[in-house]
Write an enzyme that holds these catalytic residues in place. Sequence first.
Site, PDB file in Angstrom:
ATOM      1  CE  LYS A 243      -0.307 -13.738  14.627  1.00 37.75           C
ATOM      2  NZ  LYS A 243      -0.315 -12.406  14.011  1.00 37.75           N
TER       3      LYS A 243
ATOM      4  NE  ARG B 233       3.561  -9.972  18.531  1.00 39.90           N
ATOM      5  CZ  ARG B 233       2.264 -10.227  18.616  1.00 39.90           C
ATOM      6  NH1 ARG B 233       1.838 -11.263  19.288  1.00 39.90           N
ATOM      7  NH2 ARG B 233       1.397  -9.432  18.016  1.00 39.90           N
TER       8      ARG B 233
ATOM      9  NE  ARG C 110      -7.562  -6.764  14.812  1.00 39.38           N
ATOM     10  CZ  ARG C 110      -6.390  -7.379  14.951  1.00 39.38           C
ATOM     11  NH1 ARG C 110      -6.224  -8.587  14.482  1.00 39.38           N
ATOM     12  NH2 ARG C 110      -5.386  -6.762  15.521  1.00 39.38           N
TER      13      ARG C 110
ATOM     14  NE  ARG D 230      -6.170  -5.664  19.242  1.00 35.97           N
ATOM     15  CZ  ARG D 230      -5.283  -6.621  18.946  1.00 35.97           C
ATOM     16  NH1 ARG D 230      -5.713  -7.826  18.636  1.00 35.97           N
ATOM     17  NH2 ARG D 230      -3.992  -6.374  18.951  1.00 35.97           N
TER      18      ARG D 230
ATOM     19  NE  ARG E 213      -0.552  -4.249  16.758  1.00 36.86           N
ATOM     20  CZ  ARG E 213      -1.798  -4.401  16.302  1.00 36.86           C
ATOM     21  NH1 ARG E 213      -2.537  -3.347  15.995  1.00 36.86           N
ATOM     22  NH2 ARG E 213      -2.305  -5.592  16.170  1.00 36.86           N
TER      23      ARG E 213
HETATM   24  P1  AMP Z   1      -1.835  -9.440  19.318  1.00 37.87           P
HETATM   25  O1  AMP Z   1      -3.234  -9.506  19.845  1.00 37.87           O
HETATM   26  O2  AMP Z   1      -1.223 -10.795  19.085  1.00 37.87           O
HETATM   27  O3  AMP Z   1      -1.699  -8.533  18.125  1.00 37.87           O
HETATM   28  O4  AMP Z   1      -0.961  -8.781  20.493  1.00 37.87           O
HETATM   29  C1  AMP Z   1      -1.217  -7.478  20.967  1.00 37.87           C
HETATM   30  C2  AMP Z   1       0.006  -6.919  21.675  1.00 37.87           C
HETATM   31  O5  AMP Z   1       0.324  -7.736  22.813  1.00 37.87           O
HETATM   32  C3  AMP Z   1       1.288  -6.870  20.863  1.00 37.87           C
HETATM   33  O6  AMP Z   1       1.339  -5.723  20.016  1.00 37.87           O
HETATM   34  C4  AMP Z   1       2.336  -6.839  21.966  1.00 37.87           C
HETATM   35  O7  AMP Z   1       2.413  -5.550  22.573  1.00 37.87           O
HETATM   36  C5  AMP Z   1       1.750  -7.802  22.991  1.00 37.87           C
HETATM   37  N1  AMP Z   1       2.170  -9.197  22.740  1.00 37.87           N
HETATM   38  C6  AMP Z   1       1.378 -10.245  22.348  1.00 37.87           C
HETATM   39  N2  AMP Z   1       2.103 -11.367  22.193  1.00 37.87           N
HETATM   40  C7  AMP Z   1       3.373 -11.048  22.502  1.00 37.87           C
HETATM   41  C8  AMP Z   1       4.605 -11.770  22.506  1.00 37.87           C
HETATM   42  N3  AMP Z   1       4.658 -13.057  22.165  1.00 37.87           N
HETATM   43  N4  AMP Z   1       5.731 -11.095  22.867  1.00 37.87           N
HETATM   44  C9  AMP Z   1       5.687  -9.801  23.225  1.00 37.87           C
HETATM   45  N5  AMP Z   1       4.584  -9.048  23.216  1.00 37.87           N
HETATM   46  C10 AMP Z   1       3.423  -9.660  22.855  1.00 37.87           C
END
Ligand code: AMP
Length: 213
Positions: free
Chosen positions: A13, A88, A127, A160, A171
């Site tokens: 994404k 999400r 990554r 990360r 996740r």
């Molecule tokens: P991402 O970079 O999109 O994989 O997000 C990393 C982490 O941020 C996720 O594993 C969640 O802990 C938190 N996070 C990001 N977006 C959301 C969301 N829309 N709702 C809740 N937690 C989020």
Amino acid sequence: MRIVLLGAPGSGKGTQAKKLMADKNIPQISTGDILREAVAGGTRFGQKAKATIDAGNLVSDDIMLGIISERLAKPDAADGFILDGFPRTKQQAFDLEELLDELGTPLDAAVLMDVDFDVLMKRLTGRRTCSLTGKLLNVYFSSQRELDACTDAGGELIHREDDNEETIANRLDVYHSRTEPLIDFYRKRRCLRIVNANGSVDEVYERLLEALA
Ligand code: AMP
């Protein structure tokens, strides 16, 4: 163009959103990036969010609604946006719908980036982000030339903290139980598009453009 990118962690994404942002001149809004900035800022909220992110759990819907409302109110989002990582949960999808209804700017599409499980794992464990340019790279898929370009310029290839195997497993579970139901949510609203997200960045991007045409 107002779109949501749906898909498991590692489905590409962020990479695709960045390409689309450059092409269409609309912002990529990554809630993960916004949260990581808060963590780096060291605020009390940031410290709490760090524990949630490191465990691979979700930040609460209330907090996310505050974050996304604030972000969508910024002038650069007036002509469109690509939401990457939001919504999400079903609650977040309802909240977004209400917010956009109030603004009179409904979504054009929700695009599911559909990717095979073994590809996901390689994308996540491999990554890296270049500390200088923010470019997303992958030790399995990027060319040696691209990886060297970062380190030769004095940058670091950052891994990360939540891209370790234990957190990744959580996740993916959280994605399955909380986010996958959104596929049906958007299908019922007749705005779901599905993109085969296996393959190279450019191949997937071509398919994404076709899906949005
Ligand atoms: P991402 O970079 O999109 O994989 O997000 C990393 C982490 O941020 C996720 O594993 C969640 O802990 C938190 N996070 C990001 N977006 C959301 C969301 N829309 N709702 C809740 N937690 C989020």
